[in-house]
Design a protein around this motif. Sequence first.
Motif, PDB file in Angstrom:
ATOM      1  N   ARG A  55      61.956  91.016  -5.679  1.00 32.85           N
ATOM      2  CA  ARG A  55      63.238  91.776  -6.181  1.00 32.85           C
ATOM      3  C   ARG A  55      64.381  90.414  -6.174  1.00 32.85           C
ATOM      4  O   ARG A  55      64.474  89.641  -5.388  1.00 32.85           O
ATOM      5  CB  ARG A  55      63.807  92.740  -5.355  1.00 32.85           C
ATOM      6  CG  ARG A  55      62.835  93.927  -5.528  1.00 32.85           C
ATOM      7  CD  ARG A  55      63.365  95.100  -4.750  1.00 32.85           C
ATOM      8  NE  ARG A  55      62.414  96.155  -4.676  1.00 32.85           N
ATOM      9  CZ  ARG A  55      61.714  96.700  -5.746  1.00 32.85           C
ATOM     10  NH1 ARG A  55      62.366  96.706  -6.805  1.00 32.85           N
ATOM     11  NH2 ARG A  55      60.896  97.501  -5.493  1.00 32.85           N
ATOM     12  N   ASP A  56      64.905  90.457  -7.429  1.00 37.97           N
ATOM     13  CA  ASP A  56      66.165  89.564  -7.480  1.00 37.97           C
ATOM     14  C   ASP A  56      67.139  89.676  -6.546  1.00 37.97           C
ATOM     15  O   ASP A  56      67.617  91.016  -6.270  1.00 37.97           O
ATOM     16  CB  ASP A  56      66.906  89.448  -8.932  1.00 37.97           C
ATOM     17  CG  ASP A  56      67.502  88.349  -9.431  1.00 37.97           C
ATOM     18  OD1 ASP A  56      67.175  87.662 -10.061  1.00 37.97           O
ATOM     19  OD2 ASP A  56      68.772  88.120  -8.557  1.00 37.97           O
ATOM     20  N   ASN A  64      64.221  82.259 -18.811  1.00 41.20           N
ATOM     21  CA  ASN A  64      65.439  81.335 -19.303  1.00 41.20           C
ATOM     22  C   ASN A  64      64.421  79.831 -19.163  1.00 41.20           C
ATOM     23  O   ASN A  64      63.920  79.671 -18.155  1.00 41.20           O
ATOM     24  CB  ASN A  64      66.551  81.191 -18.344  1.00 41.20           C
ATOM     25  CG  ASN A  64      67.341  82.583 -18.599  1.00 41.20           C
ATOM     26  OD1 ASN A  64      67.572  82.819 -19.835  1.00 41.20           O
ATOM     27  ND2 ASN A  64      67.836  82.919 -17.664  1.00 41.20           N
ATOM     28  N   HIS A  77      70.827  78.849 -19.469  1.00 45.49           N
ATOM     29  CA  HIS A  77      71.626  78.769 -18.375  1.00 45.49           C
ATOM     30  C   HIS A  77      70.545  79.023 -17.087  1.00 45.49           C
ATOM     31  O   HIS A  77      70.567  79.930 -15.920  1.00 45.49           O
ATOM     32  CB  HIS A  77      72.513  79.904 -18.083  1.00 45.49           C
ATOM     33  CG  HIS A  77      73.688  79.916 -18.742  1.00 45.49           C
ATOM     34  ND1 HIS A  77      74.962  79.423 -18.229  1.00 45.49           N
ATOM     35  CD2 HIS A  77      74.070  79.880 -20.103  1.00 45.49           C
ATOM     36  CE1 HIS A  77      75.722  79.196 -19.184  1.00 45.49           C
ATOM     37  NE2 HIS A  77      75.477  79.443 -20.273  1.00 45.49           N
ATOM     38  N   GLU A  94      68.801  78.641 -13.780  1.00 44.78           N
ATOM     39  CA  GLU A  94      69.362  78.242 -12.575  1.00 44.78           C
ATOM     40  C   GLU A  94      68.550  77.620 -11.716  1.00 44.78           C
ATOM     41  O   GLU A  94      68.729  76.597 -10.755  1.00 44.78           O
ATOM     42  CB  GLU A  94      69.913  79.431 -11.895  1.00 44.78           C
ATOM     43  CG  GLU A  94      71.279  79.906 -12.701  1.00 44.78           C
ATOM     44  CD  GLU A  94      72.026  81.236 -11.823  1.00 44.78           C
ATOM     45  OE1 GLU A  94      71.644  81.427 -10.713  1.00 44.78           O
ATOM     46  OE2 GLU A  94      72.957  81.623 -12.516  1.00 44.78           O
ATOM     47  N   VAL A  95      67.266  78.191 -11.560  1.00 45.79           N
ATOM     48  CA  VAL A  95      66.271  77.861 -10.693  1.00 45.79           C
ATOM     49  C   VAL A  95      65.223  77.033 -11.348  1.00 45.79           C
ATOM     50  O   VAL A  95      64.507  77.642 -12.364  1.00 45.79           O
ATOM     51  CB  VAL A  95      65.737  79.015  -9.823  1.00 45.79           C
ATOM     52  CG1 VAL A  95      64.626  78.468  -8.974  1.00 45.79           C
ATOM     53  CG2 VAL A  95      66.911  79.756  -9.102  1.00 45.79           C
ATOM     54  N   HIS A 139      60.232  81.673 -14.040  1.00 46.74           N
ATOM     55  CA  HIS A 139      60.271  82.747 -13.496  1.00 46.74           C
ATOM     56  C   HIS A 139      60.396  83.684 -14.535  1.00 46.74           C
ATOM     57  O   HIS A 139      61.180  83.296 -15.438  1.00 46.74           O
ATOM     58  CB  HIS A 139      61.251  83.003 -12.287  1.00 46.74           C
ATOM     59  CG  HIS A 139      62.526  82.457 -12.557  1.00 46.74           C
ATOM     60  ND1 HIS A 139      62.963  81.094 -12.732  1.00 46.74           N
ATOM     61  CD2 HIS A 139      63.748  82.994 -13.119  1.00 46.74           C
ATOM     62  CE1 HIS A 139      64.102  80.731 -13.243  1.00 46.74           C
ATOM     63  NE2 HIS A 139      64.858  81.856 -13.389  1.00 46.74           N
ATOM     64  N   HIS A 198      61.863  87.397 -15.588  1.00 48.81           N
ATOM     65  CA  HIS A 198      62.778  88.378 -15.159  1.00 48.81           C
ATOM     66  C   HIS A 198      62.082  89.880 -15.686  1.00 48.81           C
ATOM     67  O   HIS A 198      61.915  89.753 -16.850  1.00 48.81           O
ATOM     68  CB  HIS A 198      64.135  88.495 -15.578  1.00 48.81           C
ATOM     69  CG  HIS A 198      64.766  87.146 -15.236  1.00 48.81           C
ATOM     70  ND1 HIS A 198      65.735  87.387 -14.286  1.00 48.81           N
ATOM     71  CD2 HIS A 198      65.041  85.975 -15.481  1.00 48.81           C
ATOM     72  CE1 HIS A 198      66.396  85.888 -13.984  1.00 48.81           C
ATOM     73  NE2 HIS A 198      65.853  85.070 -14.803  1.00 48.81           N
TER      74      HIS A 198
HETATM   75  P1  5GP Z   1      67.799  82.076 -13.969  1.00 46.20           P
HETATM   76  O1  5GP Z   1      69.227  81.843 -14.108  1.00 46.20           O
HETATM   77  O2  5GP Z   1      67.140  80.679 -13.426  1.00 46.20           O
HETATM   78  O3  5GP Z   1      66.940  82.608 -15.210  1.00 46.20           O
HETATM   79  O4  5GP Z   1      67.555  83.177 -12.791  1.00 46.20           O
HETATM   80  C1  5GP Z   1      67.510  82.697 -11.670  1.00 46.20           C
HETATM   81  C2  5GP Z   1      67.721  84.168 -10.729  1.00 46.20           C
HETATM   82  O5  5GP Z   1      67.353  83.779  -9.196  1.00 46.20           O
HETATM   83  C3  5GP Z   1      68.885  84.759 -10.612  1.00 46.20           C
HETATM   84  O6  5GP Z   1      68.920  86.166 -11.274  1.00 46.20           O
HETATM   85  C4  5GP Z   1      69.389  84.769  -9.043  1.00 46.20           C
HETATM   86  O7  5GP Z   1      69.913  86.127  -8.720  1.00 46.20           O
HETATM   87  C5  5GP Z   1      67.937  84.688  -8.615  1.00 46.20           C
HETATM   88  N1  5GP Z   1      67.832  84.212  -7.088  1.00 46.20           N
HETATM   89  C6  5GP Z   1      68.452  82.987  -6.808  1.00 46.20           C
HETATM   90  N2  5GP Z   1      68.323  82.697  -5.435  1.00 46.20           N
HETATM   91  C7  5GP Z   1      67.378  83.707  -4.961  1.00 46.20           C
HETATM   92  C8  5GP Z   1      66.994  84.072  -3.684  1.00 46.20           C
HETATM   93  O8  5GP Z   1      67.195  83.410  -2.727  1.00 46.20           O
HETATM   94  N3  5GP Z   1      66.027  85.206  -3.781  1.00 46.20           N
HETATM   95  C9  5GP Z   1      66.154  85.866  -4.776  1.00 46.20           C
HETATM   96  N4  5GP Z   1      65.213  87.077  -4.411  1.00 46.20           N
HETATM   97  N5  5GP Z   1      66.450  85.722  -6.140  1.00 46.20           N
HETATM   98  C10 5GP Z   1      67.292  84.690  -6.141  1.00 46.20           C
END
Ligand code: 5GP
Length: 123
Positions: free
Chosen positions: A34-35, A93, A99, A101-102, A106, A108
């Motif tokens: 879960r996010d 993404n 955007h 972030e990680v 992944h 969603h």
């Molecule tokens: P992005 O913007 O890269 O597509 O999405 C990264 C997602 O990772 C975001 O929705 C954010 O809430 C989630 N996220 C970031 N850090 C963590 C974490 O430590 N644990 C979990 N479960 N989700 C994370």
Amino acid sequence: MAEAYDDNNIFARILRGEIPCDKVHEDDHTLAFRDINPQAPTHILVIPKGRYVSMADFSENASDAEMAALLRAVGRVAREAGVEDSGYRILANHGPDSHQEVPHLHIHVFGGRKLGGMLPRKD
Ligand code: 5GP
């Protein structure tokens, strides 16, 4: 050239068990959890266990088994979350314009409410 994989990104740390996650699915090639900051009642992240930065990296370098596992996990996670009939959205993404972030691929999975239009019309 593709971005180098950062072994200290947050999902790499989750995969190594250094940071906890609320796991909903795991198989040989895939983890789903879960996010931490959900944007819908169902907001699950499905990731490959391999060191892939993005879909570009994954689609070029992952094995067929890894690719099949990721897609099968997405379908299974949605089914088990109970959003298959009501509908859901998958999103990945990739890079700065999106955007991301990680920097570990992944997907969603969003569901459990009306999700609105696909994209905002402006930034
Ligand atoms: P992005 O913007 O890269 O597509 O999405 C990264 C997602 O990772 C975001 O929705 C954010 O809430 C989630 N996220 C970031 N850090 C963590 C974490 O430590 N644990 C979990 N479960 N989700 C994370």
